[in-house]
Design an enzyme around this catalytic site. Structure first.
Site, PDB file in Angstrom:
ATOM      1  N   GLY A   9     -38.641 -20.259 -69.430  1.00 43.08           N
ATOM      2  CA  GLY A   9     -38.840 -19.957 -70.839  1.00 43.08           C
ATOM      3  C   GLY A   9     -38.607 -21.201 -71.672  1.00 43.08           C
ATOM      4  N   LYS A 201     -18.869 -19.261 -76.303  1.00 41.12           N
ATOM      5  CA  LYS A 201     -18.616 -20.704 -76.241  1.00 41.12           C
ATOM      6  C   LYS A 201     -17.134 -21.001 -76.504  1.00 41.12           C
ATOM      7  CE  LYS A 201     -23.383 -21.494 -77.625  1.00 41.12           C
ATOM      8  NZ  LYS A 201     -24.317 -21.595 -78.753  1.00 41.12           N
TER       9      LYS A 201
HETATM   10  P1  NDP Z   1     -36.146 -17.396 -72.484  1.00 40.13           P
HETATM   11  O1  NDP Z   1     -36.105 -15.960 -72.827  1.00 40.13           O
HETATM   12  O2  NDP Z   1     -37.034 -18.285 -73.295  1.00 40.13           O
HETATM   13  O3  NDP Z   1     -36.566 -17.569 -70.952  1.00 40.13           O
HETATM   14  C1  NDP Z   1     -36.052 -16.748 -69.950  1.00 40.13           C
HETATM   15  C2  NDP Z   1     -36.809 -16.995 -68.668  1.00 40.13           C
HETATM   16  O4  NDP Z   1     -36.209 -16.220 -67.642  1.00 40.13           O
HETATM   17  C3  NDP Z   1     -38.274 -16.587 -68.725  1.00 40.13           C
HETATM   18  O5  NDP Z   1     -39.073 -17.518 -68.035  1.00 40.13           O
HETATM   19  C4  NDP Z   1     -38.298 -15.236 -68.008  1.00 40.13           C
HETATM   20  O6  NDP Z   1     -39.510 -14.953 -67.327  1.00 40.13           O
HETATM   21  C5  NDP Z   1     -37.224 -15.482 -66.981  1.00 40.13           C
HETATM   22  N1  NDP Z   1     -36.688 -14.200 -66.492  1.00 40.13           N
HETATM   23  C6  NDP Z   1     -36.257 -13.151 -67.198  1.00 40.13           C
HETATM   24  N2  NDP Z   1     -35.867 -12.163 -66.385  1.00 40.13           N
HETATM   25  C7  NDP Z   1     -36.066 -12.610 -65.127  1.00 40.13           C
HETATM   26  C8  NDP Z   1     -35.898 -12.060 -63.842  1.00 40.13           C
HETATM   27  N3  NDP Z   1     -35.419 -10.820 -63.691  1.00 40.13           N
HETATM   28  N4  NDP Z   1     -36.210 -12.805 -62.751  1.00 40.13           N
HETATM   29  C9  NDP Z   1     -36.707 -14.047 -62.890  1.00 40.13           C
HETATM   30  N5  NDP Z   1     -36.899 -14.650 -64.094  1.00 40.13           N
HETATM   31  C10 NDP Z   1     -36.600 -13.921 -65.185  1.00 40.13           C
HETATM   32  O7  NDP Z   1     -34.629 -17.916 -72.526  1.00 40.13           O
HETATM   33  P2  NDP Z   1     -34.088 -19.364 -72.903  1.00 40.13           P
HETATM   34  O8  NDP Z   1     -34.834 -20.376 -72.120  1.00 40.13           O
HETATM   35  O9  NDP Z   1     -34.022 -19.513 -74.370  1.00 40.13           O
HETATM   36  O10 NDP Z   1     -32.555 -19.280 -72.416  1.00 40.13           O
HETATM   37  C11 NDP Z   1     -32.231 -19.362 -71.058  1.00 40.13           C
HETATM   38  C12 NDP Z   1     -30.717 -19.529 -70.916  1.00 40.13           C
HETATM   39  O11 NDP Z   1     -30.321 -20.736 -71.559  1.00 40.13           O
HETATM   40  C13 NDP Z   1     -29.885 -18.407 -71.567  1.00 40.13           C
HETATM   41  O12 NDP Z   1     -28.750 -18.169 -70.781  1.00 40.13           O
HETATM   42  C14 NDP Z   1     -29.475 -19.017 -72.903  1.00 40.13           C
HETATM   43  O13 NDP Z   1     -28.256 -18.480 -73.392  1.00 40.13           O
HETATM   44  C15 NDP Z   1     -29.280 -20.467 -72.504  1.00 40.13           C
HETATM   45  N6  NDP Z   1     -29.382 -21.385 -73.612  1.00 40.13           N
HETATM   46  C16 NDP Z   1     -30.492 -21.362 -74.407  1.00 40.13           C
HETATM   47  C17 NDP Z   1     -30.597 -22.231 -75.464  1.00 40.13           C
HETATM   48  C18 NDP Z   1     -31.792 -22.237 -76.345  1.00 40.13           C
HETATM   49  O14 NDP Z   1     -31.788 -22.974 -77.343  1.00 40.13           O
HETATM   50  N7  NDP Z   1     -32.834 -21.468 -76.037  1.00 40.13           N
HETATM   51  C19 NDP Z   1     -29.510 -23.178 -75.779  1.00 40.13           C
HETATM   52  C20 NDP Z   1     -28.417 -23.171 -74.836  1.00 40.13           C
HETATM   53  C21 NDP Z   1     -28.356 -22.282 -73.809  1.00 40.13           C
HETATM   54  P3  NDP Z   1     -40.905 -14.778 -68.100  1.00 40.13           P
HETATM   55  O15 NDP Z   1     -41.306 -16.179 -68.497  1.00 40.13           O
HETATM   56  O16 NDP Z   1     -41.808 -14.169 -67.095  1.00 40.13           O
HETATM   57  O17 NDP Z   1     -40.627 -13.900 -69.288  1.00 40.13           O
HETATM   58  N1  HSE Z   2     -28.750 -18.951 -80.262  1.00 46.39           N
HETATM   59  C1  HSE Z   2     -27.970 -20.130 -80.034  1.00 46.39           C
HETATM   60  C2  HSE Z   2     -27.766 -20.872 -81.360  1.00 46.39           C
HETATM   61  C3  HSE Z   2     -28.662 -20.996 -79.014  1.00 46.39           C
HETATM   62  O1  HSE Z   2     -28.334 -20.470 -82.391  1.00 46.39           O
HETATM   63  O2  HSE Z   2     -27.005 -21.825 -81.395  1.00 46.39           O
HETATM   64  C4  HSE Z   2     -27.778 -22.025 -78.400  1.00 46.39           C
HETATM   65  O3  HSE Z   2     -26.787 -21.482 -77.611  1.00 46.39           O
END
Ligand code: NDP
Ligand code: HSE
Length: 431
Positions: A9, A201
Site C-alpha cells: 500500500g 507510539k
Molecule cells: P495501506 O492500507 O496503504 O496498505 C496496506 C497493504 O496491506 C495493502 O497492500 C493491502 O493489500 C495489504 N493487506 C491488507 N490485508 C492483507 C492481508 N490479509 N494479507 C496480505 N496483505 C494485506 O497501509 P499503509 O501502507 O499506510 O500502512 C502500513 C503499515 O505502516 C501500518 O501498520 C501503518 O500503521 C504503518 N505506518 C504507516 C504510515 C503512513 O504514513 N501510511 C506511517 C508510519 C507507519 P491491498 O493492496 O490488496 O489492499
Molecule cells: N496516521 C499517522 C499520522 C501516520 O497522522 O501521523 C503515521 O503513523
C-alpha cells in the site's frame, strides 16, 4: 538475502520503489546481495505499478515460511493477522522489520521474546514518527544516558488540524475536513483524532526510554475532538499554542516510589518552546536526558517515502546482521518500573469557565480551589458573555502543579457549583 514484503500500500509500494532505485548502494551497505522473493497483498487482482506481477501473492502465511526468505517486512497494518505472521516469521528464524505501531504497542513482549528465542532481529524504527530516527536514538545513541522525559508530537494528522485551527481560527470540524481533502486524514480518522495512534507510539517511546514494558493499554489518552476555536484563541491570548503531545516521564510519588507515566492529551505549549513551532503534518520528539540535556528530533512522521526510508534502514540492519552475524539491540525491560496511576501524575490545568456575573463569585471559587489544596497561578476575567439567558463572565483559571486526581476533583466541584454556568474546557499545560 531473501526479502519478503507483506503489504503493497502507501508504505509497501514506496519500500519497493526505494529498494529498487537504491539497490546498488543497499548491497554495499548490507555487504552482500539481496533479492525480493514475494509481495503479499489482500487482493492480487488489483492492478499495481512498480512490481513484477509474478511476485504478488495473497498467501502471506506461506511467503514468510519460504526457505529462501531471510528478512520479512510487515507493512500491512492491523494487529491480529500481522501478529500471527510476524510470530510465524520469527519462530521460523527470519528477522522482521515492521512499521506497525499498533502491533508493537500491543504485543511487544511476545514479539521480543520470539526474536530472542530464535536469535533473530525485530526492528521497528518506522513505527514511531516514521522517518525520524527516534527508536535508534533511544536504543543506541542514548543508551549511556538517563532519560527524564520524552514529549512528542507524534501524529501528523492531528498536528495538521491543530496547526490549521491556530493559523486560521477555523473550528475543529472545518480543519478536519481540510485535512481529509488534502489526504492527511484517513477516511476514518478515529485512530488519529482520538489519540490512539499517538498512544501506541507513546507506549513504544516509554518502553525504550525507561527500560520498562509499557503497553498501549497503560497509556492514558485524550484526543483532539473536544478542542474548540475558543480554546485555541484562549491559548493564543496566553502566549501558548495547543499541541497533541505524547508525554512519557518518570514520576516520583509522595512515598518515593518511581513509576512511569505515558499519556497523550491536548497540551498548552508556550510559543517559545521548540515543539510549538512544529507546523503542518510534521512530527517532533523532544527528549530531556541527564547527560545530553535537551534534544529535539524533527521531520516527516508519516507518508509513503519517509516511512519507507525508516523501513529500509532497518532492512539494511537486519540483512547485514544475517550476513555478518550481528544483532539488533534487545528490547530491554530490566528496570521493570510500575506504571504510574494516572491520578498521581503532576500537571497543571487551564480551565475555561462561564460563571454568573455577580459580586462574590470569584472569592467563592477561590475558596473551592483552596479547599482542594489547589493553588491558582493566574485568573483572567472577561465580561459580556451569556449562557442560557444568564448574564455571564468568562473566567480562565490556570493552576499551579497539582496531582491529576486533585485537579479532577476541583473540576468536579466547579461543575457542581451554583455560580458556574459551564465548564467549557480543561486543557493541561506543558511542564
Ligand atoms: P495501506 O492500507 O496503504 O496498505 C496496506 C497493504 O496491506 C495493502 O497492500 C493491502 O493489500 C495489504 N493487506 C491488507 N490485508 C492483507 C492481508 N490479509 N494479507 C496480505 N496483505 C494485506 O497501509 P499503509 O501502507 O499506510 O500502512 C502500513 C503499515 O505502516 C501500518 O501498520 C501503518 O500503521 C504503518 N505506518 C504507516 C504510515 C503512513 O504514513 N501510511 C506511517 C508510519 C507507519 P491491498 O493492496 O490488496 O489492499
Ligand atoms: N496516521 C499517522 C499520522 C501516520 O497522522 O501521523 C503515521 O503513523
Amino acid at each position: 538475502m531473501g526479502i519478503a514484503l507483506l503489504g503493497y500500500g502507501t508504505v509497501g509500494s514506496e519500500v519497493l520503489r526505494l529498494m529498487t532505485e537504491n539497490s546498488e548502494a543497499l548491497e554495499h551497505r548490507i555487504e552482500g546481495p539481496f533479492e525480493l522473493k514475494g509481495v503479499a497483498v489482500s487482493d492480487a487482482s488489483k492492478p499495481r505499478e512498480g512490481v513484477d506481477p509474478e511476485l504478488i501473492t495473497e498467501d502471506a502465511r506461506s511467503l514468510v515460511l519460504r526457505d529462501d526468505v531471510d528478512v520479512v517486512v510487515e507493512v500491512i497494518g492491523g494487529i491480529d493477522y500481522p501478529r500471527e505472521l510476524v510470530l510465524s516469521a520469527l519462530n521460523a528464524g527470519k528477522s522482521v522489520v515492521t512499521a506497525n505501531k499498533a502491533l508493537v504497542a500491543a504485543h511487544a513482549d511476545e514479539l521480543a521474546a520470539a526474536a530472542d528465542a530464535n536469535n533473530v532481529d525485530l526492528f521497528y524504527e518506522a513505527a514511531v514518527a516514521a522517518a525520524i530516527p527516534v527508536v535508534n536514538m533511544l536504543r543506541r545513541s542514548l543508551a549511556g544516558d538517563q532519560i527524564r522525559r520524552i514529549s512528542g508530537i507524534v501524529n501528523g494528522t492531528t498536528n495538521f488540524i491543530l496547526d490549521a485551527m491556530d493559523a486560521t481560527g477555523a473550528d475543529y470540524e472545518a480543519a478536519l475536513a481540510e485535512a481529509t481533502r488534502l489526504g492527511y486524514a484517513e477516511a476514518d480518522p478515529t485512530a488519529d483524532v482520538e489519540g490512539h495512534d499517538a498512544a501506541s507510539k507513546a507506549a513504544i517511546l516509554a518502553s525504550m526510554g525507561f527500560y520498562t514494558r509499557v503497553r498501549f493499554s497503560d497509556v492514558s489518552c485524550e484526543g483532539i475532538t473536544g478542542v474548540t476555536a475558543e480554546d485555541i484563541e484562549a491559548a493564543k491570548a496566553a502566549g501558548d499554542t495547543i499541541k497533541l503531545l505524547a508525554i512519557c516521564e518518570k514520576i516520583t510519588g509522595e512515598d518515593g516510589t518511581v513509576s512511569v507515566s505515558a499519556r497523550v492529551h491536548p497540551t498548552l505549549v508556550p510559543r517559545e518552546h521548540p515543539l510549538a513551532s512544529v507546523s503542518g503534518s510534521y512530527n517532533a520528539v523532544f527528549v530531556e536526558a541527564e547527560g545530553a540535556g535537551d534534544l529535539m528530533f524533527y521531520g516527516n512522521g508519516a507518508g509513503g517515502a519517509p516511512t519507507a526510508s525508516a523501513v529500509l534502514g532497518d532492512v539494511v540492519g537486519a540483512a547485514r546482521n544475517k550476513y555478518l552475524g550481528g544483532h539488533a539491540p534487545k528490547d530491554l525491560t530490566y528496570a521493570d518500573l510500575p506504571i504510574a496511576d494516572p491520578g498521581d501524575v503532576p500537571t497543571r490545568y487551564h480551565i475555561d469557565l462561564r460563571v454568573h456575573d455577580r459580586v462574590g463569585v470569584l472569592a467563592d471559587l477561590a475558596r473551592t480551589c483552596a479547599s482542594r489544596g489547589i493553588s491558582l497561578r493566574t485568573v483572567r476575567q472577561e465580561e459580556g458573555y451569556e449562557v442560557d439567558g444568564h448574564e455571564a463572565a468568562r473566567l480562565i483559571l490556570v493552576t499551579h502543579t497539582a496531582r491529576e486526581h486533585d485537579l479532577a476533583d476541583f473540576v468536579a466541584d466547579l461543575k457542581a457549583h451554583d455560580d458556574v454556568l459551564a465548564v467549557k474546557s480543561v486543557i493541561r499545560l506543558a511542564e
